[in-house]
Design a protein around this motif. Structure first.
Motif, PDB file in Angstrom:
ATOM      1  N   LEU A 128      -3.974  -6.200  -0.990  1.00  0.00           N
ATOM      2  CA  LEU A 128      -3.392  -6.697  -1.179  1.00  0.00           C
ATOM      3  C   LEU A 128      -2.993  -8.371  -1.132  1.00  0.00           C
ATOM      4  CD1 LEU A 128      -1.250  -4.297   0.813  1.00  0.00           C
ATOM      5  CD2 LEU A 128      -1.615  -4.173  -1.671  1.00  0.00           C
ATOM      6  N   SER A 129      -2.225  -9.203  -2.470  1.00  0.00           N
ATOM      7  CA  SER A 129      -2.208 -10.684  -1.837  1.00  0.00           C
ATOM      8  C   SER A 129      -0.141 -10.060  -2.431  1.00  0.00           C
ATOM      9  CB  SER A 129      -1.953 -11.233  -4.202  1.00  0.00           C
ATOM     10  OG  SER A 129      -1.326 -10.320  -4.672  1.00  0.00           O
ATOM     11  N   PRO A 130       0.494 -11.255  -2.199  1.00  0.00           N
ATOM     12  CA  PRO A 130       1.883 -11.585  -2.803  1.00  0.00           C
ATOM     13  C   PRO A 130       3.016 -11.515  -3.070  1.00  0.00           C
ATOM     14  CG  PRO A 130       0.492 -13.961  -1.336  1.00  0.00           C
ATOM     15  CD  PRO A 130      -0.489 -13.073  -1.885  1.00  0.00           C
ATOM     16  N   GLU A 131       2.244 -11.070  -4.401  1.00  0.00           N
ATOM     17  CA  GLU A 131       2.685 -10.757  -5.210  1.00  0.00           C
ATOM     18  C   GLU A 131       2.717  -8.963  -5.807  1.00  0.00           C
ATOM     19  OE1 GLU A 131       0.240 -12.621  -5.940  1.00  0.00           O
ATOM     20  OE2 GLU A 131       1.883 -14.069  -6.206  1.00  0.00           O
ATOM     21  N   ASP A 132       2.159  -8.500  -4.929  1.00  0.00           N
ATOM     22  CA  ASP A 132       1.926  -6.764  -5.255  1.00  0.00           C
ATOM     23  C   ASP A 132       3.096  -6.027  -3.617  1.00  0.00           C
ATOM     24  OD1 ASP A 132      -0.389  -6.693  -7.242  1.00  0.00           O
ATOM     25  OD2 ASP A 132      -2.019  -6.969  -4.851  1.00  0.00           O
ATOM     26  N   VAL A 133       3.857  -6.553  -2.766  1.00  0.00           N
ATOM     27  CA  VAL A 133       4.766  -6.646  -2.202  1.00  0.00           C
ATOM     28  C   VAL A 133       6.255  -7.183  -1.855  1.00  0.00           C
ATOM     29  CG1 VAL A 133       2.448  -5.457  -0.610  1.00  0.00           C
ATOM     30  CG2 VAL A 133       4.187  -8.030  -0.056  1.00  0.00           C
ATOM     31  N   LEU A 134       7.133  -6.492  -2.169  1.00  0.00           N
ATOM     32  CA  LEU A 134       8.503  -6.946  -1.670  1.00  0.00           C
ATOM     33  C   LEU A 134       9.178  -6.366  -0.440  1.00  0.00           C
ATOM     34  CD1 LEU A 134      10.033  -5.093  -3.096  1.00  0.00           C
ATOM     35  CD2 LEU A 134       9.203  -6.094  -4.938  1.00  0.00           C
ATOM     36  N   LEU A 135      10.364  -6.584  -0.247  1.00  0.00           N
ATOM     37  CA  LEU A 135      10.672  -6.274   0.952  1.00  0.00           C
ATOM     38  C   LEU A 135      12.334  -5.423   0.898  1.00  0.00           C
ATOM     39  CD1 LEU A 135      11.521  -8.968   3.789  1.00  0.00           C
ATOM     40  CD2 LEU A 135      10.123  -6.797   3.683  1.00  0.00           C
ATOM     41  N   GLU A 136      12.450  -4.801   1.147  1.00  0.00           N
ATOM     42  CA  GLU A 136      13.704  -3.404   0.196  1.00  0.00           C
ATOM     43  C   GLU A 136      14.038  -2.896   1.683  1.00  0.00           C
ATOM     44  OE1 GLU A 136      12.526  -0.758  -2.518  1.00  0.00           O
ATOM     45  OE2 GLU A 136      12.905  -2.365  -4.337  1.00  0.00           O
ATOM     46  N   ARG A 137      15.695  -2.313   1.888  1.00  0.00           N
ATOM     47  CA  ARG A 137      15.951  -1.737   2.778  1.00  0.00           C
ATOM     48  C   ARG A 137      15.651  -0.545   2.549  1.00  0.00           C
ATOM     49  NH1 ARG A 137      18.972  -1.831   7.074  1.00  0.00           N
ATOM     50  NH2 ARG A 137      19.738  -4.193   6.004  1.00  0.00           N
ATOM     51  N   HIS A 138      14.942   0.592   3.467  1.00  0.00           N
ATOM     52  CA  HIS A 138      14.867   1.961   3.136  1.00  0.00           C
ATOM     53  C   HIS A 138      14.572   2.583   5.078  1.00  0.00           C
ATOM     54  CE1 HIS A 138      13.129   2.783  -0.054  1.00  0.00           C
ATOM     55  NE2 HIS A 138      12.725   1.495   0.002  1.00  0.00           N
ATOM     56  N   ASP A 139      15.396   3.598   4.783  1.00  0.00           N
ATOM     57  CA  ASP A 139      15.259   4.761   6.133  1.00  0.00           C
ATOM     58  C   ASP A 139      13.983   5.022   6.632  1.00  0.00           C
ATOM     59  OD1 ASP A 139      15.758   6.865   8.320  1.00  0.00           O
ATOM     60  OD2 ASP A 139      16.834   7.573   6.708  1.00  0.00           O
ATOM     61  N   ILE A 140      13.926   3.921   8.095  1.00  0.00           N
ATOM     62  CA  ILE A 140      12.082   4.552   8.491  1.00  0.00           C
ATOM     63  C   ILE A 140      12.410   5.135   9.495  1.00  0.00           C
ATOM     64  CG2 ILE A 140      11.747   1.953   7.376  1.00  0.00           C
ATOM     65  CD1 ILE A 140      12.669   0.633  10.136  1.00  0.00           C
ATOM     66  N   SER A 141      13.861   5.759  10.505  1.00  0.00           N
ATOM     67  CA  SER A 141      13.674   6.775  11.136  1.00  0.00           C
ATOM     68  C   SER A 141      12.209   7.603  11.600  1.00  0.00           C
ATOM     69  CB  SER A 141      14.796   7.642  10.726  1.00  0.00           C
ATOM     70  OG  SER A 141      16.142   7.125  10.328  1.00  0.00           O
ATOM     71  N   GLY A 142      11.510   7.650   9.932  1.00  0.00           N
ATOM     72  CA  GLY A 142      10.673   8.480  10.779  1.00  0.00           C
ATOM     73  C   GLY A 142       9.382   8.026  10.174  1.00  0.00           C
ATOM     74  N   MET A 143       9.576   6.568  10.201  1.00  0.00           N
ATOM     75  CA  MET A 143       8.321   5.657   9.501  1.00  0.00           C
ATOM     76  C   MET A 143       8.070   4.640  11.035  1.00  0.00           C
ATOM     77  SD  MET A 143       8.077   5.379   5.973  1.00  0.00           S
ATOM     78  CE  MET A 143      10.157   5.763   5.474  1.00  0.00           C
ATOM     79  N   PRO A 144       8.284   4.407  12.263  1.00  0.00           N
ATOM     80  CA  PRO A 144       7.836   3.525  12.856  1.00  0.00           C
ATOM     81  C   PRO A 144       6.799   2.488  12.541  1.00  0.00           C
ATOM     82  CG  PRO A 144       7.072   5.709  13.799  1.00  0.00           C
ATOM     83  CD  PRO A 144       7.858   5.927  12.502  1.00  0.00           C
ATOM     84  N   ASP A 145       5.763   3.387  11.730  1.00  0.00           N
ATOM     85  CA  ASP A 145       4.626   1.720  11.803  1.00  0.00           C
ATOM     86  C   ASP A 145       4.867   1.456  10.113  1.00  0.00           C
ATOM     87  OD1 ASP A 145       4.111   4.340  10.234  1.00  0.00           O
ATOM     88  OD2 ASP A 145       2.018   4.755  10.253  1.00  0.00           O
ATOM     89  N   SER A 146       5.823   1.348   9.857  1.00  0.00           N
ATOM     90  CA  SER A 146       6.257   0.712   8.728  1.00  0.00           C
ATOM     91  C   SER A 146       5.592  -0.946   8.833  1.00  0.00           C
ATOM     92  CB  SER A 146       7.495   0.805   8.434  1.00  0.00           C
ATOM     93  OG  SER A 146       8.566   0.492   8.771  1.00  0.00           O
ATOM     94  N   PHE A 147       6.518  -2.336   8.192  1.00  0.00           N
ATOM     95  CA  PHE A 147       6.130  -3.559   8.547  1.00  0.00           C
ATOM     96  C   PHE A 147       7.405  -4.729   7.354  1.00  0.00           C
ATOM     97  CE2 PHE A 147       2.357  -1.225   6.832  1.00  0.00           C
ATOM     98  CZ  PHE A 147       1.105  -2.013   8.272  1.00  0.00           C
ATOM     99  N   SER A 148       7.903  -5.128   8.437  1.00  0.00           N
ATOM    100  CA  SER A 148       8.336  -5.402   8.095  1.00  0.00           C
ATOM    101  C   SER A 148       8.362  -7.784   7.987  1.00  0.00           C
ATOM    102  CB  SER A 148       9.921  -5.568   9.230  1.00  0.00           C
ATOM    103  OG  SER A 148      10.980  -4.767   9.201  1.00  0.00           O
ATOM    104  N   ASP A 149       7.301  -7.684   8.191  1.00  0.00           N
ATOM    105  CA  ASP A 149       6.374  -9.288   8.272  1.00  0.00           C
ATOM    106  C   ASP A 149       5.397  -9.055   6.909  1.00  0.00           C
ATOM    107  OD1 ASP A 149       5.552 -11.276   7.893  1.00  0.00           O
ATOM    108  OD2 ASP A 149       4.990 -11.364  10.083  1.00  0.00           O
ATOM    109  N   LEU A 150       5.657  -9.148   5.946  1.00  0.00           N
ATOM    110  CA  LEU A 150       4.787  -9.131   4.123  1.00  0.00           C
ATOM    111  C   LEU A 150       3.779 -10.179   5.078  1.00  0.00           C
ATOM    112  CD1 LEU A 150       7.729  -9.937   1.089  1.00  0.00           C
ATOM    113  CD2 LEU A 150       6.813  -7.687   2.769  1.00  0.00           C
ATOM    114  N   THR A 151       3.517 -10.836   5.606  1.00  0.00           N
ATOM    115  CA  THR A 151       2.316 -11.548   6.017  1.00  0.00           C
ATOM    116  C   THR A 151       1.505 -10.907   6.746  1.00  0.00           C
ATOM    117  OG1 THR A 151       3.079 -12.418   8.137  1.00  0.00           O
ATOM    118  CG2 THR A 151       3.445 -13.822   6.293  1.00  0.00           C
ATOM    119  N   MET A 152       2.298  -9.490   7.081  1.00  0.00           N
ATOM    120  CA  MET A 152       1.398  -9.209   8.180  1.00  0.00           C
ATOM    121  C   MET A 152       0.109  -8.126   6.859  1.00  0.00           C
ATOM    122  SD  MET A 152       3.311  -7.593  11.484  1.00  0.00           S
ATOM    123  CE  MET A 152       2.159  -6.420  11.965  1.00  0.00           C
TER     124      MET A 152
END
Length: 236
Positions: A128-152
């Protein structure tokens, strides 16, 4: 004398009124539900802080307890019982009176936050590179292993094909393999500004930070940590 008799007669009435005031009063289920909701909201804020969720929002539903609620002379308190899963937590309401009651409540939370999603279709093995990802609001009730920091997620590789708009989760990504078994590697040791290096051979493969076995130029097998493509450092 007249005033004294009035006072003597009135004093027991004051005493009775005081006693009635301190008698335990019934606690309504609505009162406890509000209290549990407040404690659950505070617990979710702690989760959001620890997980670095971006712009987190929650709604909390308290599952009603059908048991009748007894009286309590002191304000009840609410304590966490199991808060490991933010979407479903357990709390205990306690009456602090001697021999007071305990009631268990379950909360269900709907959690949304801005998290990393795939900006485009990503094939398996894609780094992954910075162009491959972006931040969007989503329901993460069942996804505690999601990422909020794009650098990660940068420099991680996909384990499988990911579609555009999919929320990125930890089990979807892996550190890319920088050293393969049988590769010639450079073993670099740094200490107090001094750098020493020697040649070696990787006996295992791994990504950045992975501990692998390496045979150095003297034929001795050591544990080493992958630091870059074709480069390791002694693990100890």
């Amino acid at each position: 004398m007249f005033n004294k008799r009035i006072v003597l007669r009135f004093f027991p009435l004051l005493l009775i009124g005081t006693i009635k005031f301190s008698v335990a009063a019934p606690v309504t289920s609505e009162q406890l539900v509000v209290q549990v909701q407040q404690v659950a909201q505070e617990q979710l804020k702690r989760h959001a802080s620890l997980a670095n969720w971006v712009d987190a929002q929650f709604t909390v539903e308290v599952v009603r307890n059908t048991r009748p609620i007894g009286a309590c002379a002191q304000p009840p308190r609410v304590e966490p019982a199991d808060v490991r899963t933010p979407a479903r937590m357990r709390f205990v309401a306690i009456c602090p009176d001697q021999g007071g009651w305990r009631y268990e409540f379950v909360t269900r939370a709907k959690i949304s936050a801005k998290v990393a999603v795939a900006a485009t279709d990503l094939p398996t093995g894609k780094t992954l590179s910075p162009e491959d990802v972006l931040l969007e609001r989503h329901d993460i009730s069942g996804m505690p292993d999601s990422f909020s920091d794009l650098t990660m997620v940068q420099d991680l590789a996909t384990r499988r094909t990911i579609r555009a708009g999919d929320v990125l989760r930890q089990n979807m990504l892996v550190a890319p393999t920088l050293v393969k078994r049988g590769d010639a590697v450079r073993i670099v040791a740094k200490r107090e500004g001094i750098e020493v290096s020697m040649a070696g051979e990787a006996l295992d493969g791994g990504g950045r930070g992975t501990s692998i076995r390496v045979k150095n130029a003297s034929g001795v097998t050591i544990r080493a940590r992958v630091t870059d493509i074709g480069q390791v450092e002694p693990a100890e």
